[in-house]
Motif scaffolding. Structure first.
Motif, PDB file in Angstrom:
ATOM      1  N   ARG A  35       0.851  -1.193   0.000  1.00 47.09           N
ATOM      2  CA  ARG A  35       0.000   0.000   0.000  1.00 47.09           C
ATOM      3  C   ARG A  35       0.888   1.245   0.000  1.00 47.09           C
ATOM      4  NH1 ARG A  35      -5.784  -0.185   0.909  1.00 47.09           N
ATOM      5  NH2 ARG A  35      -6.540   1.938   1.155  1.00 47.09           N
ATOM      6  N   ALA A  36       0.473   2.263  -0.728  1.00 45.53           N
ATOM      7  CA  ALA A  36       1.243   3.508  -0.774  1.00 45.53           C
ATOM      8  C   ALA A  36       0.710   4.489   0.267  1.00 45.53           C
ATOM      9  CB  ALA A  36       1.173   4.138  -2.162  1.00 45.53           C
ATOM     10  N   VAL A  37       1.608   5.053   1.036  1.00 42.05           N
ATOM     11  CA  VAL A  37       1.260   6.075   2.026  1.00 42.05           C
ATOM     12  C   VAL A  37       2.283   7.206   1.913  1.00 42.05           C
ATOM     13  CG1 VAL A  37       0.228   4.401   3.603  1.00 42.05           C
ATOM     14  CG2 VAL A  37       2.633   5.023   3.875  1.00 42.05           C
ATOM     15  N   ILE A  38       1.902   8.380   2.399  1.00 41.71           N
ATOM     16  CA  ILE A  38       2.820   9.518   2.425  1.00 41.71           C
ATOM     17  C   ILE A  38       3.051   9.892   3.884  1.00 41.71           C
ATOM     18  CG2 ILE A  38       3.181  11.930   1.794  1.00 41.71           C
ATOM     19  CD1 ILE A  38       1.429  11.467  -0.650  1.00 41.71           C
ATOM     20  N   PRO A  39       4.269   9.691   4.401  1.00 42.14           N
ATOM     21  CA  PRO A  39       4.545  10.071   5.791  1.00 42.14           C
ATOM     22  C   PRO A  39       4.306  11.571   5.997  1.00 42.14           C
ATOM     23  CG  PRO A  39       6.275   8.643   4.934  1.00 42.14           C
ATOM     24  CD  PRO A  39       5.423   9.039   3.763  1.00 42.14           C
ATOM     25  N   ILE A  40       3.425  11.893   6.913  1.00 43.48           N
ATOM     26  CA  ILE A  40       3.032  13.282   7.116  1.00 43.48           C
ATOM     27  C   ILE A  40       4.183  14.111   7.678  1.00 43.48           C
ATOM     28  CG2 ILE A  40       1.450  14.788   8.399  1.00 43.48           C
ATOM     29  CD1 ILE A  40      -0.587  12.452   8.280  1.00 43.48           C
ATOM     30  N   VAL A 125      -7.103   9.545  10.067  1.00 36.30           N
ATOM     31  CA  VAL A 125      -6.642   9.100   8.752  1.00 36.30           C
ATOM     32  C   VAL A 125      -7.229  10.002   7.680  1.00 36.30           C
ATOM     33  CG1 VAL A 125      -6.446   7.156   7.156  1.00 36.30           C
ATOM     34  CG2 VAL A 125      -6.749   6.724   9.614  1.00 36.30           C
ATOM     35  N   PHE A 126      -6.393  10.397   6.720  1.00 40.34           N
ATOM     36  CA  PHE A 126      -6.895  11.063   5.526  1.00 40.34           C
ATOM     37  C   PHE A 126      -6.572  10.168   4.341  1.00 40.34           C
ATOM     38  CE2 PHE A 126      -7.121  13.933   1.929  1.00 40.34           C
ATOM     39  CZ  PHE A 126      -8.244  14.701   2.251  1.00 40.34           C
ATOM     40  N   PHE A 127      -7.626   9.817   3.601  1.00 40.84           N
ATOM     41  CA  PHE A 127      -7.486   8.954   2.430  1.00 40.84           C
ATOM     42  C   PHE A 127      -7.478   9.849   1.192  1.00 40.84           C
ATOM     43  CE2 PHE A 127      -9.788   6.818   5.793  1.00 40.84           C
ATOM     44  CZ  PHE A 127      -9.186   5.576   5.900  1.00 40.84           C
ATOM     45  N   GLY A 128      -6.302  10.101   0.634  1.00 40.97           N
ATOM     46  CA  GLY A 128      -6.193  10.943  -0.542  1.00 40.97           C
ATOM     47  C   GLY A 128      -6.711  10.218  -1.768  1.00 40.97           C
ATOM     48  N   GLU A 129      -7.534  10.898  -2.556  1.00 49.58           N
ATOM     49  CA  GLU A 129      -8.145  10.256  -3.708  1.00 49.58           C
ATOM     50  C   GLU A 129      -7.560  10.721  -5.043  1.00 49.58           C
ATOM     51  OE1 GLU A 129     -10.348   7.765  -4.174  1.00 49.58           O
ATOM     52  OE2 GLU A 129     -10.050   7.359  -2.058  1.00 49.58           O
ATOM     53  N   SER A 130      -7.626  11.990  -5.334  1.00 46.54           N
ATOM     54  CA  SER A 130      -7.156  12.460  -6.636  1.00 46.54           C
ATOM     55  C   SER A 130      -6.887  13.960  -6.565  1.00 46.54           C
ATOM     56  CB  SER A 130      -8.196  12.161  -7.721  1.00 46.54           C
ATOM     57  OG  SER A 130      -7.686  12.442  -9.014  1.00 46.54           O
ATOM     58  N   MET A 131      -6.145  14.461  -7.544  1.00 44.62           N
ATOM     59  CA  MET A 131      -5.863  15.887  -7.640  1.00 44.62           C
ATOM     60  C   MET A 131      -5.824  16.296  -9.103  1.00 44.62           C
ATOM     61  SD  MET A 131      -1.784  16.150  -6.733  1.00 44.62           S
ATOM     62  CE  MET A 131      -2.069  15.787  -4.996  1.00 44.62           C
ATOM     63  N   PHE A 132      -5.910  17.599  -9.351  1.00 41.17           N
ATOM     64  CA  PHE A 132      -5.850  18.099 -10.721  1.00 41.17           C
ATOM     65  C   PHE A 132      -5.217  19.481 -10.707  1.00 41.17           C
ATOM     66  CE2 PHE A 132      -9.347  20.637  -9.319  1.00 41.17           C
ATOM     67  CZ  PHE A 132      -9.351  21.750 -10.134  1.00 41.17           C
ATOM     68  N   HIS A 133      -4.757  19.910 -11.866  1.00 39.22           N
ATOM     69  CA  HIS A 133      -4.279  21.290 -12.008  1.00 39.22           C
ATOM     70  C   HIS A 133      -4.547  21.768 -13.426  1.00 39.22           C
ATOM     71  CE1 HIS A 133      -0.766  19.102 -13.611  1.00 39.22           C
ATOM     72  NE2 HIS A 133      -0.538  20.199 -14.319  1.00 39.22           N
ATOM     73  N   LEU A 134      -4.908  23.029 -13.531  1.00 34.67           N
ATOM     74  CA  LEU A 134      -5.081  23.676 -14.828  1.00 34.67           C
ATOM     75  C   LEU A 134      -3.942  24.630 -15.135  1.00 34.67           C
ATOM     76  CD1 LEU A 134      -8.917  24.505 -14.661  1.00 34.67           C
ATOM     77  CD2 LEU A 134      -7.799  22.439 -15.529  1.00 34.67           C
ATOM     78  N   VAL A 135      -3.195  25.010 -14.097  1.00 37.20           N
ATOM     79  CA  VAL A 135      -1.995  25.831 -14.256  1.00 37.20           C
ATOM     80  C   VAL A 135      -0.893  25.224 -13.404  1.00 37.20           C
ATOM     81  CG1 VAL A 135      -3.354  27.931 -14.686  1.00 37.20           C
ATOM     82  CG2 VAL A 135      -2.576  27.410 -12.369  1.00 37.20           C
ATOM     83  N   ASP A 136       0.349  25.549 -13.738  1.00 35.64           N
ATOM     84  CA  ASP A 136       1.492  24.983 -13.020  1.00 35.64           C
ATOM     85  C   ASP A 136       1.418  25.279 -11.522  1.00 35.64           C
ATOM     86  OD1 ASP A 136       2.482  24.043 -15.388  1.00 35.64           O
ATOM     87  OD2 ASP A 136       3.968  25.647 -15.648  1.00 35.64           O
ATOM     88  N   ASN A 137       1.770  24.288 -10.735  1.00 38.45           N
ATOM     89  CA  ASN A 137       1.905  24.383  -9.279  1.00 38.45           C
ATOM     90  C   ASN A 137       0.586  24.434  -8.515  1.00 38.45           C
ATOM     91  OD1 ASN A 137       4.823  24.444  -9.152  1.00 38.45           O
ATOM     92  ND2 ASN A 137       4.703  26.544  -9.950  1.00 38.45           N
ATOM     93  N   LEU A 157      -2.093   9.271   9.598  1.00 37.57           N
ATOM     94  CA  LEU A 157      -1.898   8.443   8.406  1.00 37.57           C
ATOM     95  C   LEU A 157      -2.480   9.137   7.192  1.00 37.57           C
ATOM     96  CD1 LEU A 157      -1.033   5.683   7.188  1.00 37.57           C
ATOM     97  CD2 LEU A 157      -3.306   4.809   7.801  1.00 37.57           C
ATOM     98  N   LEU A 158      -1.680   9.212   6.130  1.00 38.03           N
ATOM     99  CA  LEU A 158      -2.126   9.736   4.841  1.00 38.03           C
ATOM    100  C   LEU A 158      -1.998   8.620   3.814  1.00 38.03           C
ATOM    101  CD1 LEU A 158      -3.013  11.793   2.772  1.00 38.03           C
ATOM    102  CD2 LEU A 158      -0.706  12.775   2.802  1.00 38.03           C
ATOM    103  N   ASP A 159      -3.131   8.069   3.434  1.00 36.66           N
ATOM    104  CA  ASP A 159      -3.185   6.948   2.494  1.00 36.66           C
ATOM    105  C   ASP A 159      -3.257   7.487   1.069  1.00 36.66           C
ATOM    106  OD1 ASP A 159      -3.697   4.499   1.232  1.00 36.66           O
ATOM    107  OD2 ASP A 159      -5.854   4.705   1.522  1.00 36.66           O
ATOM    108  N   THR A 160      -2.404   6.970   0.192  1.00 35.81           N
ATOM    109  CA  THR A 160      -2.461   7.380  -1.208  1.00 35.81           C
ATOM    110  C   THR A 160      -2.625   6.187  -2.145  1.00 35.81           C
ATOM    111  OG1 THR A 160      -1.406   8.819  -2.860  1.00 35.81           O
ATOM    112  CG2 THR A 160       0.043   7.404  -1.555  1.00 35.81           C
ATOM    113  N   GLN A 161      -2.914   5.016  -1.567  1.00 34.29           N
ATOM    114  CA  GLN A 161      -3.375   3.831  -2.283  1.00 34.29           C
ATOM    115  C   GLN A 161      -2.301   3.166  -3.135  1.00 34.29           C
ATOM    116  OE1 GLN A 161      -6.839   5.395  -4.289  1.00 34.29           O
ATOM    117  NE2 GLN A 161      -8.014   5.509  -2.404  1.00 34.29           N
TER     118      GLN A 161
END
Length: 213
Positions: A35-40, A125-137, A157-161
């Motif tokens: 499982r992928a996680v991001i250490p906070i 726990v925060f379960f991260g789902e998806s992100m998007f961008h229309l401009v850089d950064n 815990l930050l879950d990124t699946q």
């Protein structure tokens, strides 16, 4: 199969599974191993992001347009790409948002939504789902604010699946499913509220943290 509901999502997350839609809209439940996680606590903004944070190029809002964030995230990234975020998934997560358990962090320029992310908050726990961008950064700034919020509110815990190049840039690592489930059960027993801290406080304390390339 019955239509996906917010209660289904809560049950799934508590048990370490989450839904994704196939190209034809069919829903499948996943429990990756590893499982992928991001250490906070170890996240640090990239060096290139530091001036963007300091200049406050983006306006940041929380939960201002949750459904629109999901709809932007559902758009294919390329002509050959497909999306796993179906209309049924959008409806279920929007229901979860109305219950106060799904959240979006959004970046704006001149009142125009240009980036953001969404996920689910249960216990600590925060379960991260998806992100998007229309401009850089735009999505990078949203993620930075997410991490600062999770630290401020004592999330564990930050879950990124799944691991991929995008989440690796934010410090994602893979852990065995068994370890993930232990961390999940422990963090779910803790109390942490996904509330919006004062922006000035967060960026004053963290925008100048040690950085990485």
């Amino acid at each position: 199969m019955n239509k996906l509901t917010a209660d289904d999502l809560i049950y799934g997350y508590i048990h370490g599974i989450f839904p994704m839609a196939d190209a034809d809209g069919t829903l499948y439940w996943y429990a990756p191993d590893p499982r992928a996680v991001i250490p906070i606590d170890t996240y640090k903004p990239a060096r290139s992001l530091r001036p963007v944070l300091n200049k406050k190029h983006f306006d940041i809002r929380v939960n201002a347009d949750f459904e629109q964030v999901m709809r932007y995230c559902s758009l294919p990234r390329s002509e050959t790409d497909s999306t796993w975020i179906s209309e049924e998934i959008i409806e279920a997560y929007t229901e979860l948002h109305r219950m106060g358990l799904a959240h979006s962090i959004e970046t704006y320029i001149d009142n125009r939504l240009v980036g953001g992310l969404y996920g689910v908050s249960l216990g600590a726990v925060f379960f991260g789902e998806s992100m998007f961008h229309l401009v850089d950064n735009a999505s990078k700034v949203a993620f930075h604010y997410l991490i600062m919020t999770l630290r401020e509110q004592k999330f564990e815990l930050l879950d990124t699946q799944f691991i991929n190049d995008n989440v690796r840039r934010y410090g994602a690592i893979e852990i065995p499913k068994a370890d993930y489930m232990k961390q999940l059960k422990s963090a779910l027993r803790k109390k942490a509220r996904f509330t919006e801290p004062v922006l000035e406080h967060l960026f004053r304390n963290h925008a100048d943290d040690s950085v990485t390339d």
